[in-house]
Motif scaffolding. Structure first.
Motif, short mmCIF file in Angstrom:
data_model
loop_
_atom_site.label_atom_id
_atom_site.label_comp_id
_atom_site.label_asym_id
_atom_site.label_seq_id
_atom_site.Cartn_x
_atom_site.Cartn_y
_atom_site.Cartn_z
N ASN A 11 39.26 36.77 30.94
CA ASN A 11 39.41 35.45 31.53
C ASN A 11 40.64 34.71 31.03
O ASN A 11 40.70 33.48 31.06
CB ASN A 11 38.15 34.61 31.27
CG ASN A 11 36.92 35.22 31.89
OD1 ASN A 11 36.89 35.48 33.09
ND2 ASN A 11 35.88 35.45 31.08
N LEU A 136 41.60 44.38 38.14
CA LEU A 136 40.73 43.96 37.04
C LEU A 136 40.99 44.78 35.77
O LEU A 136 40.36 44.54 34.75
CB LEU A 136 39.26 44.09 37.46
CG LEU A 136 38.81 43.04 38.48
CD1 LEU A 136 37.49 43.44 39.11
CD2 LEU A 136 38.69 41.69 37.81
N TYR A 180 38.53 40.73 45.33
CA TYR A 180 38.71 40.80 43.88
C TYR A 180 38.30 39.49 43.22
O TYR A 180 37.62 39.47 42.19
CB TYR A 180 40.17 41.14 43.58
CG TYR A 180 40.69 40.57 42.28
CD1 TYR A 180 40.29 41.11 41.07
CD2 TYR A 180 41.56 39.49 42.28
CE1 TYR A 180 40.75 40.59 39.88
CE2 TYR A 180 42.02 38.96 41.10
CZ TYR A 180 41.62 39.51 39.90
OH TYR A 180 42.07 38.98 38.73
N GLU A 181 38.73 38.36 43.79
CA GLU A 181 38.41 37.06 43.20
C GLU A 181 36.90 36.83 43.18
O GLU A 181 36.36 36.28 42.22
CB GLU A 181 39.12 35.95 43.97
CG GLU A 181 40.63 35.96 43.85
CD GLU A 181 41.11 35.67 42.43
OE1 GLU A 181 40.30 35.23 41.60
OE2 GLU A 181 42.30 35.90 42.16
N ARG A 184 35.39 38.93 40.42
CA ARG A 184 35.73 38.34 39.11
C ARG A 184 34.92 37.07 38.84
O ARG A 184 34.56 36.78 37.70
CB ARG A 184 37.23 38.03 39.08
CG ARG A 184 37.72 37.53 37.73
CD ARG A 184 39.21 37.33 37.75
NE ARG A 184 39.69 36.92 36.43
CZ ARG A 184 40.97 36.68 36.17
NH1 ARG A 184 41.87 36.81 37.11
NH2 ARG A 184 41.34 36.30 34.97
N ALA A 244 33.48 45.55 38.68
CA ALA A 244 34.72 45.66 37.92
C ALA A 244 34.59 46.85 36.98
O ALA A 244 34.21 46.72 35.82
CB ALA A 244 34.96 44.37 37.13
N ALA A 247 37.36 46.88 33.71
CA ALA A 247 37.60 45.77 32.78
C ALA A 247 37.33 46.20 31.35
O ALA A 247 36.47 47.04 31.08
CB ALA A 247 36.70 44.59 33.16
#
Length: 532
Positions: A11, A136, A180-181, A184, A244, A247
């Motif tokens: 983040n 990500l 993607y957003e 996330r 994700a 990540a």
């Protein structure tokens, strides 16, 4: 010269340190100094030892990112840092990999970077490059569309000059960024789930053609996303989750995939067969993406994903017979308390059992049933369905989840044959009217001169050639049709695109809505050429 994105935490929590101290920082603090690990295998061994609860997929994914950070990023390369403010920092790498074991409140793995600009407005970056920055993953290369040269322009205070082939750039490339957003934004226990149909729409496609599948897989890989089950499996209306997958580990040292498998609240959001897919992902023996071949799977049939009516072990034969009469069934599966198949009862098996004993029970009338896995090739089971009339479908836990009958196959393949028959009639009618009303020399004028001698009739033309042939005023006039030329040619072009799509393999059926343009064109041709 290459360009790399190195995120400052999931983040952006490390961006203040990154900008303030001129550093690229990554997590994985459970690992020691990586300087002595010269190969991917060395790093992989270290990652596996430091994170023993992670499966091969996650270990391989993290190995690739760390190997890039330690060995592939070179002094002189550009570094890109997306910021929480929505802006972007761009710098040049000035130092090799360093290990900082004494840092107690920050990452131990760093590289020095000279930040050249810290506040690039995203509006000055073209959508395709923004899209490429949307992975990500913590460490990844910007390698597409001349990205390094364009990042160099940003570092010099200029606007993104755009990709070299910008005139071919499709506006829809911004849509995966929205996906993607959303992934996330969501918490680990609330994964994004949607139908495969809606998932494909993000890329502006309606069916899983090979080219579309390759594009989507590449976009997912670049963003560190994974779908479970794979979006290439199941019917187009079945549900998948988007995760994700790449990540870096959270504060507890676990990956998103592992958190998903251990969270009952997260699993409750997933479709029934997704947990098995996640488990297969966790257990995958390589960090590379696994095969996602598009094929005719058993699961592509809707009936394979619809729980059939059944009777339970211990029910009476009268119960089975009553259900079969009420529903018009020829057979019923007999299931145990866990939902697993124990056999099948049919009118034939009932008759045989009662011939031997008029008081026969359900158990006596139960015979062995054919079972297919959801992931099996459908074509391998056609013969069995034709011979037996049915095959039952089981999921990853060997529980019955569907039933395929000969009727289902008839509908499935009848639906697939119909578009080809429709397009073939359109072509035949076009050939006949062209040959009847347009002289051969004008037909030949439609093709390049070197091919003209090979054209003996309209049958030698490609479908796309008819649009050019009938755009010529004297050719159109020769038909004598009292219809609008431009509307007809537009319908012809739409049919050409539809026809081309049919030529590319897809496991997804053509819907009635997708058939409408071709059906409309055929009806118009029948009106203009009513004979035959």
């Amino acid at each position: 010269m290459r360009a790399w994105v190195v995120r400052a935490g999931v983040n952006g929590e490390r961006e203040h340190v990154a900008l303030g101290e001129g550093l690229l920082l990554v997590g994985w603090n459970e690992l020691g100094d990586l300087s002595d690990f010269a190969t991917r295998e060395d790093i992989k061994t270290a990652v596996a030892a430091a994170y023993p609860d992670e499966g091969p997929y996650t270990v391989g994914n993290w190995t690739g990112q760390l190997y890039r950070f330690v060995h592939e990023v070179q002094v002189g390369d550009f570094a890109v840092l997306p910021l929480r403010s929505g802006r972007v920092a761009v710098g040049r790498v000035v130092g090799d990999y360093e290990h900082r074991p004494d840092v107690t409140d920050g990452p131990h793995h760093v590289r020095r970077v000279e930040w050249l600009v810290k506040d690039v407005d995203r509006q000055s970056i073209q959508p395709d490059l923004q899209n490429s920055m949307g992975s990500l993953l913590t460490v990844f290369e910007l390698s597409r569309f001349a990205a390094a040269e364009r990042v160099a322009a940003l570092a010099g205070g200029e606007a993104d000059p755009g990709r070299p082939d910008a005139d071919e750039f499709a506006a829809g490339l911004t849509e995966p960024t929205k996906l993607y957003e959303e992934v996330r934004r969501r918490a680990a226990d609330d994964p994004l789930t949607l139908s495969i149909r809606d998932f494909l729409a993000v890329w502006g496609v309606q069916r899983r053609y090979p080219a579309a599948v390759d594009q989507i897989k590449n976009d997912l890989d670049e963003r560190g996303l994974v779908t479970v089950p794979p979006f290439t499996e199941g019917s187009i209306d079945s549900t998948i989750a988007v995760l994700a997958g790449g990540a870096e580990p959270d504060e507890a040292g676990t990956s998103a995939v592992t958190r998903l498998t251990s969270s009952s609240s997260a699993v409750s959001h997933l479709p029934g067969n997704a947990l098995d897919a996640v488990q297969r992902l966790v257990e995958r023996d390589s960090g590379e993406p696994g095969p996602q071949d598009v094929a005719y799977r058993v699961s592509n049939l809707e009936s394979a994903n619809r729980m059939p009516e059944s009777v339970a072990v211990g029910d009476s034969l009268a119960t089975a017979m009553t259900v079969m009469v009420l529903r018009g069934y020829s057979q019923l599966p007999v299931l145990d308390a866990d939902g697993r198949l124990r056999g099948v009862v049919s009118w034939e098996s009932i008759g045989r059992a009662r011939m031997a004993d008029p008081r026969a029970t359900l158990e006596a009338a139960t015979v062995r049933g054919q079972e297919a896995d959801r992931s099996d090739d459908l074509l391998d089971w056609i013969g069995t369905v034709q011979q037996s009339g049915y095959v039952l479908v089981r999921d990853h836990e060997h529980k019955v989840c569907g039933l395929i009958t000969a009727s289902d196959l008839t509908v499935q393949f009848g639906t697939r044959v119909r578009p080809f028959v429709l397009v073939e009639e359109i072509e035949q009618r076009l050939r006949r009217v062209v040959d009847q009303f347009i002289p051969l020399d004008r037909i030949r004028a439609t093709v390049p001169p070197r091919r003209a001698s090979q054209v003996n009739s309209a049958a030698n033309l490609t479908f796309g050639a008819y649009k050019h042939l009938l755009r010529v005023p004297e050719n159109w006039a020769a038909l004598g049709w009292a219809i609008d030329q431009e509307h007809f040619l537009a319908a012809l072009e739409e049919c050409r695109q539809f026809r081309n799509g049919l030529m590319h393999f897809s496991p997804d059926p053509v819907t009635e809505d997708q058939l409408l343009p071709a059906q409309g064109l055929l009806e118009l041709l029948r009106s203009m050429d009513p004979q035959n």
